[in-house]
Design an enzyme around this catalytic site. Structure first.
Site, mmCIF file in Angstrom:
data_model
loop_
_atom_site.group_PDB
_atom_site.id
_atom_site.type_symbol
_atom_site.label_atom_id
_atom_site.label_comp_id
_atom_site.label_asym_id
_atom_site.label_seq_id
_atom_site.Cartn_x
_atom_site.Cartn_y
_atom_site.Cartn_z
ATOM 1 N N THR A 15 -13.609 4.218 2.597
ATOM 2 C CA THR A 15 -13.247 2.973 1.827
ATOM 3 C C THR A 15 -11.832 3.135 0.981
ATOM 4 O O THR A 15 -11.396 4.346 0.795
ATOM 5 C CB THR A 15 -14.219 2.733 0.941
ATOM 6 N N ASP A 16 -11.345 2.139 0.534
ATOM 7 C CA ASP A 16 -10.418 2.351 -0.443
ATOM 8 C C ASP A 16 -11.024 2.791 -1.674
ATOM 9 O O ASP A 16 -12.195 2.639 -1.525
ATOM 10 C CB ASP A 16 -9.531 0.892 -0.703
ATOM 11 N N TRP A 17 -10.396 3.134 -2.849
ATOM 12 C CA TRP A 17 -11.152 3.511 -4.108
ATOM 13 C C TRP A 17 -11.969 2.367 -4.580
ATOM 14 O O TRP A 17 -11.231 1.297 -5.311
ATOM 15 C CB TRP A 17 -10.373 4.119 -4.887
#
Ligand code: GLC
Length: 727
Positions: free
Chosen positions: A239-241
């Site tokens: 995932t993105d953060w």
């Protein structure tokens, strides 16, 4: 049981407890490691699983320059921003930059580089356009693939991002992107498809946004059906953060790793397994992908990082990459400018030259070479008194709270340009041979740009141009404007007033040297625009729907322009841009000749001879556009289907080039049949110096429609989209 090779994975997983498994699919909880990396995976020493360190970003490795217990520093190289690399149209150069980043990751003990970013530059105001390559999916995909190949040559992982349709920063964590299947396939997924198939990245980062109603990290149609089943991607998805809102759904959807990771996400996964909602075979599948990547990486191979990457060589590379990515927009016989000219330099950015954008895409450098330093290093004499006034202005204003950096993430605020007193200009013109005006502005993650005083010039900038040009021209002296910017700005209202305009973008740490290289003619500019500069922001096809509705706090953005993104729009609807896609001037000229179309079954290629017909050595970027037949499908007037850059040609030298056309670039996405189809009819193939400078057209007659590939009917819009059409 220890992780040793691919065959050991099954047994290693079998030896894991549920807690081990939940720890492995979640990052190490906002981990800021000793090396200042931005994220890491968990280690399970008893199973021989090391923690992986991850760092941004597309313009270089962003890590802390200082480490506990080390006397040496860990400064990295800031390369030109992605949009500038794309302006070089030089895939080999971009691979070189990837190698430079890979070398610094390896030697600084970073396993995964969170780059390249390749989202489409859909609207000129997207705050992160600096981190992305182009408005065109072929350029974006090819550039990203080239970068990935370079990075991974050093055995560290590249992570293409943000998958997919992350084309704005406004409400980026929650915005729902509504887009047709055709626009999705031909534009927004296409770039990633090329990057995956031609770059083979070891990791992909899903995006924050929803795509047609579902967060991308929780979208199995995107991550399993398209990415893995159709594109045969077999590596890791993270995932993105802070991306997504449901860790269990994220696991099911094929997003293997949740970053940066929180305790409650781990607990949610354990609870889901214990309550029979999530089965362990799903976790095992995701962990297999994580372990498969770990096996590829230096840590697993017990590589001992030297902490001494090739910083000197990489600095030279950054300088060369910057000079290759600069775009000469106007030149009324002014440039190149001999270094025995004395220059009056106006603009704050002569001193505070902007190397790159802000946010995770920033790089911690030891120094950035300013324009004034670069000019002086190459031998230009400059008006010290004038520069001193700018220096004093900056020193004074930098002390003000509003111009101090709030955090690394928001970068150092750019101080608005100093209003330049006319008497100063009058003094300077008497002792200078020419004037340089540098226009600087920045943009970054988490915020989109503005039209007022950002896309449009500020009043101060307009006055500066007016006053300097009127005074210098009255003395028969030239005025050169440098654009130190992250993306398109308004040009039409003022460009006719000046004698030359060089787009220097954000050139990385060697900025001043690279700019001086091109101004002086050390390097003949060969860059061309990979994004359109519209005449007015309101001319952009997205101006009416960016960044979504309701305008005060958008929850959904509808891609009504559909396939008509960038030059596909301007060339189809006859909207005249300030500078069109593929445009760039040179200090020399080129002749195109001997155009031949070769066909071997479905393989098409165009042969062309390029001759340098001008006074100095230079390189040309050849672009091949197609006008597809219209009887069965509505198509844009132009679509880029191939490009190639010549070698450095001496005056009079010729080069024969073969431009290969991949069949899919001639296809349209047929939504009815969920298939890529090359339409029947006559395709016009334009060999061009830019999207508006066609040097020759060949006809390719495709008698019967050909289905190249049938894919899955997935990712359709959940809402009605009134799609722009030329019919
Ligand atoms: C950021 C960015 C992403 C970056 C990550 C780690 O929010 O969207 O590009 O790699 O978080 O810094």
């Amino acid at each position: 049981m220890k992780l040793s090779d691919q065959s050991s994975i099954k047994d290693v997983i079998a030896a894991m407890s549920l807690a081990d498994k939940a720890r492995l699919v979640i990052g190490s909880n906002n981990y800021i490691s000793a090396d200042g990396a931005v994220g890491a995976t968990a280690s399970v020493p008893e199973l021989g699983i090391p923690a992986l360190d991850m760092a941004d970003g597309p313009a270089g490795v962003r890590i802390s320059p200082h480490r506990e217990g080390f006397t040496n520093t860990f400064y990295a190289t800031a390369y030109p921003i992605a949009t500038m690399l794309a302006s070089s149209w030089d895939l080999d150069l971009v691979t070189e930059v990837g190698r430079g980043c890979g070398n610094e990751c390896l030697e600084y003990d970073i396993d995964v580089l969170l780059a390249p970013g390749l989202n489409i530059q859909r609207d000129p105001l997207n705050g992160r356009n600096f981190e992305y390559y182009s408005e065109d999916p072929l350029v974006a995909g090819k550039m990203a693939a080239a970068m990935v190949r370079g990075i991974q040559e050093h055995g560290v992982a590249a992570t293409i991002k943000h998958f997919a349709a992350n084309n704005q920063e406004t409400n980026r964590f929650t915005i729902d992107v509504a887009v047709s299947q055709r626009a999705l396939r031909e534009i927004y997924l296409r770039a990633f498809e090329i990057a995956v198939k031609e770059g083979q990245p070891w990791a992909i980062m899903s995006s924050y946004n929803k795509l047609n109603g579902t967060y991308t990290p929780q979208n199995s149609d995107l991550l399993l059906t398209v990415l893995r089943d159709e594109w045969n991607f077999s590596n890791l998805v993270m995932t993105d953060w802070g991306g997504g809102d449901d860790p269990v759904a994220t696991m099911f959807a094929g997003n293997d790793l949740i970053m940066p990771g929180k305790q409650e996400q781990m607990e949610a996964i354990i609870n889901a397994v214990e309550n029979g909602i999530l089965t362990e075979d799903i976790l095992d599948r995701n962990i297999t992908n994580i372990l498969t990547m770990i096996l590829k990486l230096p840590k697993q191979k017990k590589y001992q990082p030297s902490h001494k990457p090739n910083l000197q060589a990489n600095a030279k590379l950054a300088r060369n990459a910057a000079s290759q990515g600069m775009v000469l927009l106007e030149n009324r016989d002014v440039l190149p400018l001999a270094t025995d000219n004395k220059l009056a330099v106006f603009g704050n950015a002569q001193i505070e030259t902007i190397k790159g954008g802000t946010g995770s895409g920033d790089v911690n450098v030891e120094r950035t070479v300013s324009l004034i330093t670069g000019l002086q290093t190459l031998g230009y004499e400059t008006d010290h008194n004038l520069t001193k006034v700018y220096q004093n202005y900056l020193t004074k204003n930098r002390k003000k709270p509003e111009y101090q950096s709030k955090s690394w993430f928001w970068g150092t605020p750019v101080i608005p340009d100093m209003p330049c007193d006319v008497t100063m200009i009058r003094e300077s013109v008497t002792t200078s041979d020419a004037a340089i005006i540098i226009i600087g502005r920045n943009s970054g993650e988490a915020k989109d740009r503005l039209v007022r005083d950002d896309f449009n010039l500020t009043r101060t900038e307009q006055d500066l141009i007016d006053n300097v040009t009127s005074i210098f021209h009255r003395h028969g002296k030239m005025v050169i404007v440098l654009l130190n910017i992250p993306g398109p700005i308004e040009m039409v209202s003022w460009r006719y007033k000046v004698d030359a305009i060089l787009l220097v973008w954000q050139p990385g740490q060697e900025a001043g040297l690279a700019i001086a290289d091109v101004l002086s003619g050390n390097v003949n500019p060969s860059g061309k625009l990979a994004v359109t500069f519209p005449s007015e922001y309101t001319d952009a096809p997205t101006a009416n729907n960016f960044p979504g509705t309701p305008s005060e706090d958008p929850t959904r953005v509808i891609y009504e322009e559909d396939i008509y993104v960038g030059y596909r729009y301007y060339s189809t609807f006859d909207v005249l841009p300030a500078y069109h896609f593929g445009f760039g001037l040179s200090y020399t000229t080129f002749k195109y000749s001997d155009l031949i179309l070769e066909q071997d079954d479905q393989d098409l290629s165009v042969l062309v001879t390029i001759e340098n017909t001008g006074p100095v050595a230079g390189r040309e970027v050849i672009q091949l556009y197609v006008t597809k037949p219209n009887q069965d499908y509505e198509t844009p007037n132009l679509e880029l289907c191939a490009f190639v850059k010549t070698k450095l040609l001496k005056p009079g030298e010729k080069q024969e080039l073969t431009v290969n056309i991949a069949p899919q670039t001639l296809a349209v996405f047929d939504e009815e049949d969920s298939a890529w189809v090359i339409p029947r009819g006559t395709h016009l193939l334009h060999i061009s110096a830019s999207s508006q400078d066609i040097r020759g057209t060949l006809k390719y007659h495709h008698s019967l429609a050909t289905t190249l590939e049938t894919v899955n009917d997935v990712l359709g819009p959940q809402v009605e989209i009134t799609r722009l059409s030329k019919n």
